[in-house]
Design an enzyme around this catalytic site. Sequence first.
Site, short mmCIF file in Angstrom:
data_model
loop_
_atom_site.label_atom_id
_atom_site.label_comp_id
_atom_site.label_asym_id
_atom_site.label_seq_id
_atom_site.Cartn_x
_atom_site.Cartn_y
_atom_site.Cartn_z
N ARG A 1 0.85 -1.23 -0.08
CA ARG A 1 0.03 -0.13 0.03
C ARG A 1 1.04 1.27 0.12
O ARG A 1 0.48 2.20 -0.73
CB ARG A 1 -1.02 -0.18 1.14
CG ARG A 1 -2.07 0.99 1.23
CD ARG A 1 -3.03 0.99 2.26
NE ARG A 1 -4.18 0.00 2.07
CZ ARG A 1 -5.26 0.19 1.33
NH1 ARG A 1 -5.33 1.67 0.71
NH2 ARG A 1 -6.35 -0.50 1.02
N GLU B 1 -9.92 5.72 7.23
CA GLU B 1 -8.47 6.09 7.10
C GLU B 1 -7.98 7.46 6.36
O GLU B 1 -7.05 8.22 6.88
CB GLU B 1 -7.55 5.01 6.42
CG GLU B 1 -7.62 3.54 7.37
CD GLU B 1 -7.21 2.43 6.65
OE1 GLU B 1 -8.00 2.10 5.66
OE2 GLU B 1 -6.13 1.81 6.88
N1 MTE Z 1 -12.03 5.54 14.56
C1 MTE Z 1 -12.09 5.29 15.89
N2 MTE Z 1 -12.67 6.14 16.54
N3 MTE Z 1 -11.45 4.22 16.42
C2 MTE Z 1 -10.82 3.57 15.74
O1 MTE Z 1 -9.87 2.37 16.31
N4 MTE Z 1 -9.99 2.88 13.54
C3 MTE Z 1 -9.60 3.22 11.93
C4 MTE Z 1 -10.65 4.11 11.58
N5 MTE Z 1 -11.30 5.09 12.62
C5 MTE Z 1 -10.70 3.48 14.25
C6 MTE Z 1 -11.15 4.83 13.79
C7 MTE Z 1 -9.15 2.46 11.22
S1 MTE Z 1 -7.37 2.00 11.27
C8 MTE Z 1 -10.00 1.89 10.22
S2 MTE Z 1 -9.24 0.67 8.93
C9 MTE Z 1 -11.48 1.96 10.13
O2 MTE Z 1 -11.62 3.04 11.14
C10 MTE Z 1 -12.22 0.70 10.33
O3 MTE Z 1 -13.42 1.01 10.40
P1 MTE Z 1 -14.61 1.32 9.19
O4 MTE Z 1 -13.88 0.38 8.23
O5 MTE Z 1 -15.77 1.01 9.78
O6 MTE Z 1 -14.25 2.68 8.72
N1 HPA Z 2 -5.65 -2.57 4.46
C1 HPA Z 2 -5.76 -2.82 5.97
N2 HPA Z 2 -5.60 -4.08 6.24
C2 HPA Z 2 -5.29 -5.10 5.49
C3 HPA Z 2 -5.05 -4.74 4.03
C4 HPA Z 2 -5.29 -3.50 3.71
O1 HPA Z 2 -5.14 -3.19 2.44
N3 HPA Z 2 -4.79 -5.91 3.37
C5 HPA Z 2 -4.77 -6.71 4.54
N4 HPA Z 2 -5.00 -6.50 5.63
MO1 MOS Z 3 -7.25 -0.13 9.63
S1 MOS Z 3 -5.15 0.23 9.65
O1 MOS Z 3 -7.25 -0.77 7.87
O2 MOS Z 3 -7.25 -1.20 10.85
#
Ligand code: MTE
Ligand code: HPA
Ligand code: MOS
Length: 755
Positions: A311, A714
């Site tokens: 990534r 993210e």
């Molecule tokens: N927001 C909060 N409040 N707490 C978290 O741990 N994790 C982040 C993001 N926002 C996180 C957060 C990460 S790393 C990801 S990948 C996404 O939330 C995952 O949730 P979603 O796929 O439902 O957005």
């Molecule tokens: N994002 C987050 N987590 C993952 C991914 C990715 O692209 N691929 C495998 N685990």
């Molecule tokens: Mo988020 S780093 O893809 O858990």
Amino acid sequence: MGVSGKALAHDSAHLHVTGQAAYTDDLPEPRDLLHLAVGMSSKAHARIRNIDLSRVQDFAGVHACFVAAEIPGENNYGPIVHDDPIFADELAQYAGQPLFAVAATSVDAARKAARLAEVDYEELEAILDPATAVARESFVLPSQEIHRGEPEQALAAAPHRLQRHTSVGGQDQFYLEGHIAMALPQEDGGLLIYSSTQHPDEVQQLAADVTGRSAKDVVVICRRMGGAFGGKESQAALIACIAALMSDKTGRPCKLRLDRDDDMVMTGKRHDFEIDYDVGFDDEGRILGIDFALAARCGMSADLSGPVNDRAMFHCDNTYYLENVRITSHRCKTNTVSNTAFRGFGGPQGMFAIEHVMDEIARHLGKDPLAVRRSNFYGTDERNVTHYQQTIEDNIIHDIVDELVLSSDYAARRDDIRAFNANSKVLKKGIALTPVKFGISFTSTHLNQAGALVHVYKDGSVQLNHGGTEMGQGLYIKVAQVVADEFGIDIDAIRITAADTSKVPNASATAASSGTDMNGMAARAAARKIKARLIEFAARHYGINESAVEFSSGEVVAGKQTVSFEKLVRLAWLDRVSLSATGYYKTPKINYDHDTLSGRPFFYYAYGAAVSEVIVDTLSGEHRILRVDILHDCGDSLNPAIDIGQVEGGFVQGAGWLTTEELCWNEAGQLTTHAPSTYKIPVSSDLAIDFRVKLLQNANNAEDTIYRSKAVGEPPLMLGLSVYHAIRDALSGANLNAPATPEAVLGALAGDRHE
Ligand code: MTE
Ligand code: HPA
Ligand code: MOS
């Protein structure tokens, strides 16, 4: 639409603020619960000659100890490569690596006893940084290269050329709830695990593997996490496996909750990167050719470092077209903790690299960095193919930046800052606008699938379950909004239930920001199955066409009749209509060839841009963020309150990564910043004095996502790059690595300027 698009509060907000939200440690403790602690290696690299646990065993309250040799299954919790021992056996590979566990009748006894082990080490030479790892060719995975066009020729022919080295630090996830799991033995060999995990399915499988079971005998439940940020994607399994092993050995429920310091020392973080580049460009600052070399600290094992670094390679373009490019990526093996997922998952490091390039080009040419950035933007109809061969079909960065430049008054403020700095010796201001384009989907194509389970009870109330986990990001409320709208009912008619491997099997981690995209679609599919059955029944029951049946506002219009949803459901049940369904979704269009690192890894992109203004004290090296303007793209937002929260939180976390959060290891390879006293995350007083966050309006996703929304978890983290570049602007481009701590700022001012 009914409730989708509404700024509803987080479903647990009233529980969060009244202390009633149950996290794993809040669950009632079973009668004969044992508390666990982990004994860790004090050496970064050593052969383990002997572990003497007699003093541990003898400590008052201690019930049992557990070492590697007792593991019935494989001594591994590595999710992809099997190189992650639960407990080090003969070789310790980082300071902090688990060596054994101890079970006691109290947390205190377990933690005190764990320190009493006498370990006989034969120390080995340790590799403690990525540069040394590259020199020694110490890698957890083979190096990768993406190549397009003719970078060498383009570099040689370019009117301007710069070679630079920079680095960007790692970051601790610093979830407020640390790692925790509780394992409870069930009848006939069953095992129930409460785990604070983004990936219950993987915890289920790995706990089964290490204890010598199959998946059917293990249930993993997670109602919510107190934050995860990627840190609980793969490594929560270590904690859960230890609890599972000990509960099998003792026949009693076991809970392992890591102390904050142990959590920071034992579990992985964001990868820090060493970055070298050679860039050629024209008089406008447009890149003609570029050669990147990235070296990431992966730590002692592969963990998720393969996809993290992929990534990073995919995001070395950010919003810019790189016609002639080579990117080399080294996945360095070091004797430090195995680094793992962290919000952005390598994307932030790739973007850091290319934004550094933009800034250096601008300084070299004496131009506004924004002008250089804009001249490199991807086109919409041409210059729109990425270096991994995905055609960008949804480019909206031009519109976002145009709008933000106006709404933030960028040009006039930049002039004002120049005037301010001319008259201010000690305090210097800086401003920067940085864009974001972030690819949405797991780069491992098979992970892009999700399942849901919806039950309608005969009183018309609904229970919703799906494979996604709640970590505070608002996934559960957004998916519930979708289901409410499918049935045309109120959000309060739905009960959201905990992620549970016995309800929805084989779920991917809630990660890659894809939680709502995928679980929202799966839940919609389930709801639509039930709705189709209800429509078929209503048409039959009232003798009308199916097209005359409509659901809205808690009512069902069936031709000339209007009945409550509850009434129709009851009638359907009496007629023996099934009111429960599963739903399934797999992301369409994506395909990606891992061998050539090319194809369409991403379903679509999420965009955004930020303008940050800072003031730097050049005597102390400290800074304040004065004003931030953000315009972020959530497509047609399912919940603007939740999404703005994600944008704000992501931005602040990104700014923390690049300014105050610094990980330090001593010469013995021990992490010295393992508590909030030495590791500084942003606090409320670090917020911009003037913080303006807007979601892009009329921004339907070009792809057919759930109600045309976009993932948001993210991407906003990378808007924090604008703070780092504003600090560089204030320092007039001194050679500043990230994080821009006061020490780094003073160091940059003290000398090492380029040219
Ligand atoms: N927001 C909060 N409040 N707490 C978290 O741990 N994790 C982040 C993001 N926002 C996180 C957060 C990460 S790393 C990801 S990948 C996404 O939330 C995952 O949730 P979603 O796929 O439902 O957005
Ligand atoms: N994002 C987050 N987590 C993952 C991914 C990715 O692209 N691929 C495998 N685990
Ligand atoms: Mo988020 S780093 O893809 O858990």
